[in-house]
Scaffold this motif. Structure first.
Motif: not given
Length: 457
Positions: A142-144, A288-294, A322-327
């Protein structure tokens, strides 16, 4: 000075290249190390086989992370490699099918040592790493994803999914009737279980509802609805693998993981460049931060499940959108999320399928569905679901192959089926939409059918 260094380096390398061409060490050894089974270097593969054999004889196979990583990687990529090397079948998803169903057969015929089987089952059950995998896949994809395509896709996906479900129910029931199964049995015990959303979210609540309405033991109903779930998922895997092959022959029918053309909307965040070379735009901290975000998004989904009853993967899906659309997530983390997605897709898919085959795919239930009437009915149901979705998707300016594959996930074995179907189709980018088809589509199917059964019972 620099010219001198370069000249010395060239002088130093030349003998190594010359000797390497005639001697085994190290060039020949490196060539051997670069020969892989799946992602496993051949010498490492051999060492793993020997080590696990010794540990099994000594009773030291434990359900801990290091041991299970070795076992699942070895088993998953071995089965997948067999499927990849089969003529014809390798083009229609044999790698995913073999990684899922060979271990199931091995368990049934007692060909996997009991300590390894028990450790895999315990590890799969208590670590719940299926949802770690799904979280990474959903959040990363989704983020990509292109923002405009994401919004339009989520709004439009319900149309081919709904029309396809109705058409599949009608055609599947009609075929079952023609084969002598009867409308009641065909609809409630073959067609509906296929589209109920898998085992945990589909077959179990469906059988509980049947038991409550009809006043018979839940176990009896579960035994009847489980085989169509298993065989429906297998059919969807085969069809999706076939569509992947068709897409390579007719590229105008597919977006290669994209639901629809981007249209006039510009790709936000340079998505194309990220997909082409994500490794150069992401640092280790971002990954690493992206993995933790997931993981955080998944835990938020778990919390919402306890508060409002929305399944955790679905809640996580909406939170990620929602996180993607809300930047809400920076471009740096989005780039890291794409790397996490790619790592999980490449490194974890076949080990996960192997674990699913051992712990969640009863071979005897799958074989129980292999009667001619059942088989034809199930194939007709899944084919209609996918074909209708493809036609409706084409009419809505969406790629027919992608829509057919998403609809196929509606007939899959829950989250495990989504993984196998999208792996066979080589379109793991569709996981967010697959979750909609499986979770929301399955929940709507179960609810509507139980209301219907109570009305006619």
């Amino acid at each position: 000075m620099s010219d001198t260094i370069q000249a010395n380096a060239a002088t130093y390398r030349a003998p190594a290249m010359t000797s390497g061409s005639t001697s085994f060490w190290p060039t020949g050894w490196w060539r051997l190390m670069d020969y892989k089974i799946g992602i496993i270097s051949l010498p490492i593969y051999a060492i793993l086989v020997v080590l696990l054999g010794i540990l099994t004889q000594q009773g030291q196979i434990k359900p801990d992370a290091p041991t299970m990583i070795a076992v699942l990687v070895l088993g998953g990529f071995t089965c997948a490699e067999i499927g990849r090397r089969l003529p014809i079948l390798r083009n229609i998803g044999a790698a995913a099918i073999f990684a899922t169903f060979i271990p199931s057969a091995l368990v049934y015929y007692k060909l996997i040592p009991a300590p390894i089987e028990k450790s895999i089952i315990d590890f799969t059950k208590f670590t719940n790493f299926l949802y770690v995998y799904i979280a990474a896949i959903i959040v990363g994809s989704i983020l990509g994803m292109d923002r405009n395509v994401l919004v339009k896709g989520f709004l439009k996906i319900f149309v081919p999914l709904g029309v396809g479900s109705i058409a599949a129910a009608a055609v599947g029931t009609a075929v079952g009737m023609m084969l002598g199964l009867g409308a009641y049995k065909t609809f409630f015990f073959i067609v509906v279980p296929i589209m109920a959303g898998g085992v945990g979210e589909g077959a179990i609540p469906l059988s509980i509802g049947y038991a409550a309405i009809l006043g018979q033991p839940q176990g009896d109903f579960f035994a009847q609805v489980l085989p169509p779930v298993m065989l429906g998922s297998l059919t969807a895997i085969l069809f999706s693998g076939t569509l992947n092959y068709v897409g390579k022959k007719y590229p105008h029918l597919t977006g290669n993981g994209r639901l629809q053309p981007p249209g006039d909307g510009a790709l936000d965040l340079g998505a194309t460049e990220q997909q082409e070379d994500s490794s150069s735009s992401s640092d280790i901290n971002a990954i690493a931060a992206a993995g933790l975000t997931a993981i955080v998004l998944y835990l938020m989904g778990v919390m919402l499940f306890h508060l409002i009853g929305l399944p955790a993967p679905v809640a996580m899906l909406f939170l990620a959108v929602a996180a993607k659309l809300g930047s809400a997530v920076s471009p740096r983390l989005q780039s890291g999320g794409l790397v996490v997605y790619r790592f999980v897709r490449i490194g974890m898919t076949y080990p996960l399928l192997f674990a699913i085959g051992v712990s969640l795919t009863p071979w005897e239930k799958l074989m129980a569905a292999f009667t001619v009437a059942n088989l034809v009915t199930i194939i007709a149901t899944v084919f209609t679901l996918m074909a209708t979705g493809a036609v409706i998707g084409r009419l809505m300016n969406m790629y027919p192959i992608e829509i057919a594959i998403v609809n196929a996930c509606h007939s899959g074995q829950g989250g495990t089926g989504d993984v196998a179907i999208l792996t066979a189709a080589e379109r793991m980018e569709l996981m967010p939409f697959a979750q909609i088809a499986t979770r929301i589509g399955g929940a709507i199917t179960v609810t509507a059918v139980l209301v219907l059964l109570r009305w006619i019972a």
